[in-house]
Scaffold this motif. Structure first.
Motif, PDB file in Angstrom:
ATOM      1  N   ALA A  72     -11.204  76.719  11.045  1.00 53.59           N
ATOM      2  CA  ALA A  72     -10.061  77.027  11.922  1.00 53.59           C
ATOM      3  C   ALA A  72      -9.584  75.763  12.640  1.00 53.59           C
ATOM      4  O   ALA A  72      -8.374  75.538  12.794  1.00 53.59           O
ATOM      5  CB  ALA A  72     -10.445  78.111  12.924  1.00 53.59           C
ATOM      6  N   THR A 117      -5.402  82.707  15.903  1.00 54.16           N
ATOM      7  CA  THR A 117      -4.271  82.987  15.015  1.00 54.16           C
ATOM      8  C   THR A 117      -4.634  82.604  13.577  1.00 54.16           C
ATOM      9  O   THR A 117      -4.071  83.132  12.624  1.00 54.16           O
ATOM     10  CB  THR A 117      -2.995  82.219  15.428  1.00 54.16           C
ATOM     11  N   VAL A 118      -5.565  81.670  13.439  1.00 54.01           N
ATOM     12  CA  VAL A 118      -6.046  81.270  12.112  1.00 54.01           C
ATOM     13  C   VAL A 118      -7.130  82.230  11.633  1.00 54.01           C
ATOM     14  O   VAL A 118      -7.123  82.693  10.491  1.00 54.01           O
ATOM     15  CB  VAL A 118      -6.606  79.825  12.142  1.00 54.01           C
ATOM     16  N   ASN A 157      -1.786  71.718  10.800  1.00 54.79           N
ATOM     17  CA  ASN A 157      -0.430  72.183  11.136  1.00 54.79           C
ATOM     18  C   ASN A 157       0.149  71.544  12.405  1.00 54.79           C
ATOM     19  O   ASN A 157       1.239  71.901  12.846  1.00 54.79           O
ATOM     20  CB  ASN A 157      -0.361  73.722  11.196  1.00 54.79           C
ATOM     21  N   PHE A 216      -6.270  77.148  23.672  1.00 57.31           N
ATOM     22  CA  PHE A 216      -6.745  76.613  22.399  1.00 57.31           C
ATOM     23  C   PHE A 216      -7.440  77.705  21.579  1.00 57.31           C
ATOM     24  O   PHE A 216      -7.219  77.836  20.366  1.00 57.31           O
ATOM     25  CB  PHE A 216      -7.702  75.442  22.638  1.00 57.31           C
ATOM     26  N   GLU A 227      -7.576  73.696  10.196  1.00 58.03           N
ATOM     27  CA  GLU A 227      -6.238  74.243   9.973  1.00 58.03           C
ATOM     28  C   GLU A 227      -5.303  73.903  11.139  1.00 58.03           C
ATOM     29  O   GLU A 227      -4.137  73.543  10.927  1.00 58.03           O
ATOM     30  CB  GLU A 227      -6.314  75.759   9.761  1.00 58.03           C
ATOM     31  N   LEU A 228      -5.791  73.980  12.384  1.00 57.15           N
ATOM     32  CA  LEU A 228      -4.951  73.602  13.539  1.00 57.15           C
ATOM     33  C   LEU A 228      -4.617  72.115  13.487  1.00 57.15           C
ATOM     34  O   LEU A 228      -3.528  71.705  13.904  1.00 57.15           O
ATOM     35  CB  LEU A 228      -5.649  73.943  14.856  1.00 57.15           C
ATOM     36  N   LYS A 229      -5.534  71.327  12.994  1.00 59.03           N
ATOM     37  CA  LYS A 229      -5.273  69.898  12.829  1.00 59.03           C
ATOM     38  C   LYS A 229      -4.176  69.695  11.778  1.00 59.03           C
ATOM     39  O   LYS A 229      -3.233  68.922  11.983  1.00 59.03           O
ATOM     40  CB  LYS A 229      -6.564  69.194  12.409  1.00 59.03           C
ATOM     41  N   THR A 270      -0.937  71.656  15.539  1.00 57.08           N
ATOM     42  CA  THR A 270      -1.266  72.304  16.824  1.00 57.08           C
ATOM     43  C   THR A 270      -2.353  71.538  17.560  1.00 57.08           C
ATOM     44  O   THR A 270      -2.288  71.346  18.776  1.00 57.08           O
ATOM     45  CB  THR A 270      -1.727  73.752  16.572  1.00 57.08           C
ATOM     46  N   TYR A 271      -3.365  71.104  16.818  1.00 57.44           N
ATOM     47  CA  TYR A 271      -4.509  70.438  17.447  1.00 57.44           C
ATOM     48  C   TYR A 271      -4.060  69.200  18.220  1.00 57.44           C
ATOM     49  O   TYR A 271      -4.428  69.005  19.382  1.00 57.44           O
ATOM     50  CB  TYR A 271      -5.555  70.058  16.392  1.00 57.44           C
ATOM     51  N   GLN A 328      -5.113  79.897  19.803  1.00 58.94           N
ATOM     52  CA  GLN A 328      -4.590  79.279  18.586  1.00 58.94           C
ATOM     53  C   GLN A 328      -5.612  79.355  17.451  1.00 58.94           C
ATOM     54  O   GLN A 328      -5.253  79.637  16.306  1.00 58.94           O
ATOM     55  CB  GLN A 328      -4.196  77.824  18.865  1.00 58.94           C
ATOM     56  N   LEU A 329      -6.888  79.118  17.755  1.00 57.43           N
ATOM     57  CA  LEU A 329      -7.932  79.280  16.731  1.00 57.43           C
ATOM     58  C   LEU A 329      -7.896  80.696  16.161  1.00 57.43           C
ATOM     59  O   LEU A 329      -8.036  80.899  14.949  1.00 57.43           O
ATOM     60  CB  LEU A 329      -9.317  79.031  17.328  1.00 57.43           C
TER      61      LEU A 329
END
Length: 287
Positions: free
Chosen positions: A21, A76-77, A28, A70, A24-26, A30-31, A73-74
């Motif tokens: 997760a 959502t993945v 897209n 944060f 994936e945030l990295k 977001t991270y 957001q995790l």
């Protein structure tokens, strides 16, 4: 309601889901937006601006909201993921499970501090540092700082902070004179023989990217701060009659007026108040 677990109790599958997760945030973008937010609100005492994230009473509520944002957001993945916590008083060596190849990876190599193992190693292609790249495009660590050794905080150092019934005190910064839990746990208040304690000491022990405003470049940041959040809970349980200070906006003429957040003042960038962040019942719990 979901659970934040001690990282040492995570299964291999849970570790994989958490790191996936993160990656994936990295991927897209977001991270890195979260890293930029932390850097923006890393305002030291000497600045005349508002201090909301660090060296100020709102250190705990600001980071609680930051972690919550944060974590959402995790989720959502992967809705089954939450931020684990790292108890650095017990898992206190570079050989702890936290730093294993199947989780956060280990320390950096001697030549340039580059992390070479685990899912966040630059060589995987999944983790290029883009915020604060004055240091490196690869994640750096220097666990324990072997060339000038430093140890992680002891249970006694932590207890020293939790035992203080005062939340915070004037001048509400890294020099807060009469002590107080916030400054002792954040780690600026330390005996003369030491530079840091507790939270700050952990950042220094990890080294590399963890030592500055862009510390969230290192995924260890989130596990460290989840434990800090848990410790705020412990302090509240220990001192039920003690509350957040300052309770009211500082008086006209106070040099810190407009630079620190009182109980019912909004914290940027979310405009939530410390009062709204005093508890997390109904959202998550620690086990």
């Amino acid at each position: 309601m979901y659970i934040r677990q001690n990282q040492k109790n995570l299964t291999r599958a849970q570790k994989k889901r958490f790191t996936a997760a993160m990656i994936e945030l990295k991927r897209n973008g977001t991270y890195d937006a979260f890293v930029r937010t932390h850097d923006k609100y890393f305002v030291p005492d000497r600045d005349r601006k508002l201090r909301v994230g660090h060296m100020s009473p709102s250190f705990f509520p600001w980071h609680r909201r930051y972690l919550l944002e944060f974590e959402r957001q995790l989720q959502t993945v992967d809705p089954g993921v939450s931020i684990p916590y790292w108890d650095w008083t017990t898992d206190n060596s570079p050989a702890s499970s936290l730093w294993a190849e199947d989780f956060l990876g280990g320390t950096g190599r001697a030549s340039d501090r580059q992390v070479m193992t685990g899912p966040f190693a630059y060589g995987t292609g999944n983790w290029t540092v883009t915020v604060g790249i004055t240091e490196a495009a690869f994640l750096t660590r220097n666990l324990g700082r072997p060339q000038n050794p430093i140890s992680l905080p002891t249970p006694a150092e932590l207890q020293w902070a939790i035992d203080d019934p005062l939340y915070d005190s004037s001048p509400w910064d890294s020099t807060a004179g009469r002590g107080g839990f916030r400054n002792k746990l954040e780690g600026w208040a330390a005996p003369k023989s030491e530079k840091w304690r507790n939270h700050n000491k952990v950042h220094q022990w990890i080294g590399g990217h963890m030592t500055g405003g862009t510390a969230p470049n290192d995924p260890a940041f989130w596990l460290h701060h989840a434990f800090v959040d848990l410790l705020w809970d412990r302090w509240q349980q220990r001192h039920p009659a003690s509350g957040y200070l300052p309770a009211a906006p500082l008086a006209l003429g106070d040099l810190q007026r407009g630079r620190v957040i009182a109980l019912d003042e909004p914290m940027p960038p979310w405009d939530v108040t410390p009062r709204e962040m005093l508890g997390h019942q109904g959202i998550y719990r620690y086990e």
